[in-house]
Scaffold this motif. Structure first.
Motif, PDB file in Angstrom:
ATOM      1  N   ASP A 231       5.179  -8.399 -10.922  1.00 49.22           N
ATOM      2  CA  ASP A 231       6.497  -8.889 -11.361  1.00 49.22           C
ATOM      3  C   ASP A 231       6.802 -10.283 -10.824  1.00 49.22           C
TER       4      ASP A 231
ATOM      5  N   LYS B  17       0.828  -1.205   0.000  1.00 51.73           N
ATOM      6  CA  LYS B  17       0.000   0.000   0.000  1.00 51.73           C
ATOM      7  C   LYS B  17       0.860   1.252   0.000  1.00 51.73           C
ATOM      8  N   THR B  18       1.861   1.248   0.872  1.00 50.93           N
ATOM      9  CA  THR B  18       2.690   2.440   0.965  1.00 50.93           C
ATOM     10  C   THR B  18       3.499   2.628  -0.315  1.00 50.93           C
ATOM     11  N   SER B  19       3.899   1.521  -0.935  1.00 50.89           N
ATOM     12  CA  SER B  19       4.606   1.631  -2.212  1.00 50.89           C
ATOM     13  C   SER B  19       3.697   2.262  -3.259  1.00 50.89           C
TER      14      SER B  19
ATOM     15  N   GLY C 212       3.038  -4.421   9.153  1.00 52.12           N
ATOM     16  CA  GLY C 212       2.891  -3.452  10.240  1.00 52.12           C
ATOM     17  C   GLY C 212       3.903  -2.335  10.208  1.00 52.12           C
ATOM     18  N   ILE C 213       4.369  -1.976   9.022  1.00 52.28           N
ATOM     19  CA  ILE C 213       5.306  -0.856   8.920  1.00 52.28           C
ATOM     20  C   ILE C 213       4.539   0.459   9.082  1.00 52.28           C
ATOM     21  N   THR C 214       3.415   0.564   8.397  1.00 49.49           N
ATOM     22  CA  THR C 214       2.600   1.773   8.531  1.00 49.49           C
ATOM     23  C   THR C 214       1.674   1.585   9.727  1.00 49.49           C
TER      24      THR C 214
ATOM     25  N   THR D  46       4.685  -1.939  -8.398  1.00 48.17           N
ATOM     26  CA  THR D  46       5.340  -0.678  -8.035  1.00 48.17           C
ATOM     27  C   THR D  46       6.850  -0.814  -8.172  1.00 48.17           C
TER      28      THR D  46
ATOM     29  N   GLU E 140      13.708  -4.710   5.107  1.00 46.76           N
ATOM     30  CA  GLU E 140      13.319  -4.850   3.702  1.00 46.76           C
ATOM     31  C   GLU E 140      13.467  -6.284   3.198  1.00 46.76           C
TER      32      GLU E 140
HETATM   33  N1  LIG Z   1       8.364  -7.709  -5.838  1.00 50.03           N
HETATM   34  C1  LIG Z   1       7.660  -6.633  -5.511  1.00 50.03           C
HETATM   35  N2  LIG Z   1       7.738  -6.172  -4.251  1.00 50.03           N
HETATM   36  C2  LIG Z   1       7.012  -5.083  -3.903  1.00 50.03           C
HETATM   37  C3  LIG Z   1       6.169  -4.419  -4.840  1.00 50.03           C
HETATM   38  N3  LIG Z   1       5.562  -3.394  -4.211  1.00 50.03           N
HETATM   39  C4  LIG Z   1       6.012  -3.404  -2.928  1.00 50.03           C
HETATM   40  N4  LIG Z   1       6.903  -4.407  -2.740  1.00 50.03           N
HETATM   41  C5  LIG Z   1       7.598  -4.754  -1.508  1.00 50.03           C
HETATM   42  O1  LIG Z   1       6.636  -5.225  -0.581  1.00 50.03           O
HETATM   43  C6  LIG Z   1       7.001  -4.867   0.742  1.00 50.03           C
HETATM   44  C7  LIG Z   1       5.861  -4.182   1.452  1.00 50.03           C
HETATM   45  O2  LIG Z   1       5.651  -2.906   0.892  1.00 50.03           O
HETATM   46  P1  LIG Z   1       4.931  -1.728   1.688  1.00 50.03           P
HETATM   47  O3  LIG Z   1       4.623  -0.677   0.660  1.00 50.03           O
HETATM   48  O4  LIG Z   1       5.664  -1.339   2.897  1.00 50.03           O
HETATM   49  O5  LIG Z   1       3.581  -2.471   2.102  1.00 50.03           O
HETATM   50  P2  LIG Z   1       2.385  -1.950   3.014  1.00 50.03           P
HETATM   51  O6  LIG Z   1       1.173  -2.588   2.470  1.00 50.03           O
HETATM   52  O7  LIG Z   1       2.396  -0.471   3.095  1.00 50.03           O
HETATM   53  O8  LIG Z   1       2.759  -2.619   4.381  1.00 50.03           O
HETATM   54  P3  LIG Z   1       2.223  -2.248   5.870  1.00 50.03           P
HETATM   55  O9  LIG Z   1       2.317  -0.772   6.009  1.00 50.03           O
HETATM   56  O10 LIG Z   1       3.183  -2.970   6.752  1.00 50.03           O
HETATM   57  O11 LIG Z   1       0.845  -2.772   5.960  1.00 50.03           O
HETATM   58  C8  LIG Z   1       8.267  -4.032   0.613  1.00 50.03           C
HETATM   59  O12 LIG Z   1       9.379  -4.842   0.869  1.00 50.03           O
HETATM   60  C9  LIG Z   1       8.243  -3.570  -0.839  1.00 50.03           C
HETATM   61  O13 LIG Z   1       9.562  -3.348  -1.318  1.00 50.03           O
HETATM   62  C10 LIG Z   1       6.120  -4.936  -6.188  1.00 50.03           C
HETATM   63  O14 LIG Z   1       5.426  -4.442  -7.059  1.00 50.03           O
HETATM   64  N5  LIG Z   1       6.875  -6.034  -6.452  1.00 50.03           N
END
Ligand SMILES: Nc1nc2c(ncn2[C@@H]2O[C@H](COP(=O)(O)OP(=O)(O)OP(=O)(O)O)[C@@H](O)[C@H]2O)c(=O)[nH]1
Ligand SMILES: [Mg+2]
Lengths: 75, 699
Positions: free
Chosen positions: B125, B17-19, B36-38, B152, B361
């Motif tokens: 990907d 989501k954050t990405s 649980g990062i965000t 992303t 990461e």
């Molecule tokens: N391979 C791949 N990895 C991704 C992609 N988008 C995000 N990631 C990875 O997925 C992980 C989680 O990404 P976040 O954006 O922190 O996810 P989030 O949903 O915000 O996570 P929380 O805030 O913890 O709920 C990170 O290690 C990113 O680098 C993608 O398109 N492809």
């Protein structure tokens, strides 16, 4: 048998989950009757347990695992 | 221009989501491969085609609309409160292509709220690698939505997503399935009682755990009367609902998704066989920590020496170039040396952030949680407490916020209370300079004594955290269900951009945050050190000249004596001497005393404070370290910073609660001043006693 008795690398099918003891969150993550579960890895004293439930990888404590009833494939 | 569209990013933890948020808004919120990062709501603006703007809201991850921890609650609160200014016009549900089945559960729930919803399937990907293929048209039709298949990481599909957001009005708001069929009569009664309300919303309010949430209850108070079913009945119904949703999802995916297991590769199994192994797992974890400390020492010494001498010459240059006067002195002696005391630690702090960010990461952090849970539980903590304790080595503030994904309140409270014991980066400057002064150089088994001492200090901090957790666990009488689930994400190659950004942002925040405080404190201290009341200060020249009239002092020596006499009788000198009796038993002089007191604003001020005090009244170009090494104990003679006083100081800083920002964040997270005040008094009192004993034993 219960999930807590599963050996590392073994698989089973979940047959029943005690809804009183198992938090909803775990059910929502896929821990539901009919789903396949595999014990991927255990920490020392078999607690917590690292599971693959239906493609979701998660770790739960043994105290939770004893409330999940399973059937192994070869019974 | 039309009004801004409110877009909420919702989805399971760790789905990206954050990405997506960063890709849409161009911002750099923290991304990491740990669920649980965000933990709080973040907002940004996205420019869409045709001049439309969208207000994007990034939310913590949640597995469903039934919250079981505080971070998840943020999402439910937003979705249940139509009056919230951020109430979304459009929900973008972000899912991970590898976990589509589980991710869709939340999606079907959101659909029941009749909010226009787009389904983002992220990480496309990874599809080839996992042998996954999707029938998007079929899925769109069954799920009654529009789907954006994106990555992303590879920056694919973002424009298509923006296009979909622009046309959000065309989305269907029809639910995917009829959840009310789990108990027809119950829901029929509900419908009759509240004909104008959304049925699923009512159901959520009825079943939400009251422990959480300040959801605007007034609107729903009426529902309270409707709790005709017992808690267990409700829970059984929720279980039934979950099963029903999964039935629908399974049906849909059976046709819409094919997984070719033969072409799927799995690195996870191989890595986890070693990394989570009963023996190897712990050894590797230990080795990783050891490497980090060695690296912090060895790799950063060169840039540090360079920075140290640069600041010393900058200060000297300023003095020689600018016209003589009070302002030049303030600049050269107060501000430049104060800032030098912070800038010098940039290399080490950047390394620390680098390692933590790589651990996060790569996905390794969840493995540490798994390895440590049982051990931590003995002390009343959760395996998840390891994450705050490790990230607390950077800074306690985000670490304390990271406790929000711990389900049990008691475990969470204990984690919050003990996290400030972990050695945060603000302690690092103090540790490093004192270690350099009092611990001999030399190596054992290839590891330097100094690096080992540093590691020991980290272990002491960690030990203090765990030990006090154990005590708190015994004395705190809080009933709360202890329950633990942690998702084990796939390993990922850390993305250079994410890691670099985290290091950069964090280091910048450290330097500027500390910089501001140091600037202010240096200026105040400098004034207090340069001026004083009464005869003793103002007539220092005559007094000292007369005093030493019989001795044949050179011009320089006399000047030195005058300056130090002035310092002793300046405002700061007087204040310092007033507190000296309290700290003398610990082996410190009044200057260290002042440094300790000003450290209560923020620990990293210590070095800067000493730099400021020392530099007033000394004309030589000198690095701060040499200056400290040259200090003489006024009573016993010999170096002031010797082994005994050094260890005593190290221990004092290890235990004392000296950070206002941490106290403020603890207040915020626990909703009371009680806990931060306990921390302040107990930790600092304990620090004093330990430092006292250490000095008295070692001297
Ligand atoms: N391979 C791949 N990895 C991704 C992609 N988008 C995000 N990631 C990875 O997925 C992980 C989680 O990404 P976040 O954006 O922190 O996810 P989030 O949903 O915000 O996570 P929380 O805030 O913890 O709920 C990170 O290690 C990113 O680098 C993608 O398109 N492809
Ligand atoms: Mg996030």
């Amino acid at each position: 048998m219960t999930l807590a008795e599963l050996k590392r690398g073994q698989q089973g099918i979940i047959t029943d989950v005690s809804s009183v003891h198992i938090p909803l969150k775990l059910l929502e993550m896929g821990c539901l009757p009919g789903n396949l579960v595999e014990l991927v890895q255990v920490a020392p004293f078999a607690d917590p347990m690292y599971l693959n439930i239906n493609g979701t990888h998660l770790a739960i404590r043994k105290e939770t695992a004893i409330h999940i009833i399973i059937e192994t494939a070869h019974e | 221009m039309s009004k801004q569209i409110n877009v909420a990013l919702i989805g399971n933890p760790n789905t990206g989501k954050t990405s997506v948020f960063n890709a849409l808004t161009g911002l750099n919120q923290k991304v990491g491969n740990y669920p649980g990062i965000t933990v709080e709501k973040k907002e940004g603006i996205c420019k869409l085609p045709r001049g439309v703007k969208a207000h994007i809201i990034d939310l913590p991850g949640t597995y469903s609309l039934n919250a079981s921890s505080l971070d998840e609650n943020v999402v439910i609160e937003l979705l249940l409160n139509k009056n919230d200014k951020d109430y979304p016009d459009l929900a973008v549900v972000v899912s991970d292509v590898e976990n589509l089945k589980r991710n869709l559960l939340l999606f079907t729930q959101i659909k029941d709220l009749k909010i226009p919803t787009i389904l983002v399937i992220n990480m496309s990907d990874r599809m080839a690698y996992k042998g996954i293929s999707l029938d998007i048209d079929y899925l769109e039709q069954e799920l009654k939505t529009k789907i954006a298949l994106i990555s992303t990481r590879k920056n694919k599909g973002i424009n298509e997503l923006k296009e979909l957001i622009t046309h959000y009005k065309e989305l269907s708001t029809e639910p995917c399935l009829d959840a009310s069929s789990i108990d027809e009569s119950y829901f029929e009664n509900l419908r009759k009682a509240f004909p104008n309300q959304l049925l699923y919303k009512l159901w959520l309010v009825i079943t939400q755990d009251v422990n959480f949430g300040k959801t605007d209850r007034k609107t729903y108070d009426a529902v309270e009367d409707f709790k005709t079913k017992s808690k267990t009945d409700l829970k059984r119904l929720q279980q039934k609902e979950t099963i029903k949703r999964y039935q629908f999802i399974n049906e849909t995916l059976k046709k819409g998704q094919t997984i070719d297991l033969n072409s799927a590769k799995d690195l996870r199994i191989k890595l986890d066989r070693i990394l989570t192994h009963k023996v190897w797992g712990y050894l590797i974890f230990g080795a990783i920590l050891l490497t980090i400390f060695q690296a912090i020492y060895d790799w950063s010494s060169i840039p540090m020496d360079f920075i140290d001498s640069s600041f010393a010459s900058l200060s000297e240059w300023t003095k020689n170039t600018l016209p003589e006067g009070a302002f030049t002195n303030l600049l050269a002696e107060g501000i430049i040396s104060g800032l030098g005391g912070i800038v010098i630690f940039i290399p080490q702090i950047a390394f620390l952030f680098l390692f933590i960010s790589i651990l996060e990461e790569s996905g390794y952090m969840s493995r540490v949680v798994f390895l440590m849970d049982r051990i931590m539980r003995r002390f009343g903590l959760s395996g998840k407490s390891v994450v705050p304790l490790i990230s607390g080595t950077a800074c306690a503030i985000p670490a304390i916020m990271a406790t929000r994904n711990i389900e049990s309140w008691k475990e969470r409270l204990i984690t919050i209370l003990v996290t400030p014991f972990t050695t945060c980066s603000a302690r690092l400057p103090v540790y490093l300079i004192i270690i350099a002064l009092v611990i001999p150089e030399g190596r054992i088994l290839g590891l330097s004594y100094q690096a080992l001492t540093l590691m020991l200090l980290y272990l002491i901090g960690f030990g203090a955290a765990v030990g006090s957790a154990w005590i708190l666990n015994k004395i705190l009488k809080i009933k709360s269900k202890s329950f633990f689930v942690v998702e084990m994400p796939n390993y990922k190659l850390p993305l250079f951009k994410n890691v670099a950004l985290t290091v950069l942002e964090k280091t910048k925040a450290f330097v500027f945050g500390a910089g501001k405080i140091i600037l202010a404190i240096s200026i105040v201290l400098w004034f207090l050190a340069s001026y004083g009341p009464g005869d003793n200060f103002n007539n220092a020249d005559t007094i000292v000249t007369e005093q030493y009239a019989s001795e044949n002092l050179t011009e320089d020596e006399l000047h030195q004596k005058i300056e130090s006499h002035k310092l002793e009788h300046s405002f700061i000198g007087i204040a310092g001497h007033a507190i000296e009796p309290a700290i003398r038993p610990l082996g410190y002089d009044w200057k260290i005393g002042i440094a300790i007191v000003s450290s209560f604003a923020a620990r990293e001020v210590f070095v800067g404070t000493l730099a400021t005090i020392y530099s007033v009244g000394s004309d030589e170009e000198e690095t701060i370290k040499n200056r400290m090494a040259g200090e003489v104990n006024p009573i016993l003679g010999g170096p002031l910073f010797n082994f005994a006083s050094g260890i005593s100081l190290l221990l004092f800083y290890a235990f004392a609660m000296q950070c206002m920002s941490t106290l403020a964040v603890v207040k915020k997270e626990t909703n009371s001043w009680k806990w931060p005040m306990y921390q302040l008094v107990i930790m600092s009192g304990f620090a004093y006693i330990v430092a006292l004993v250490a000095y008295q034993v070692l001297k």
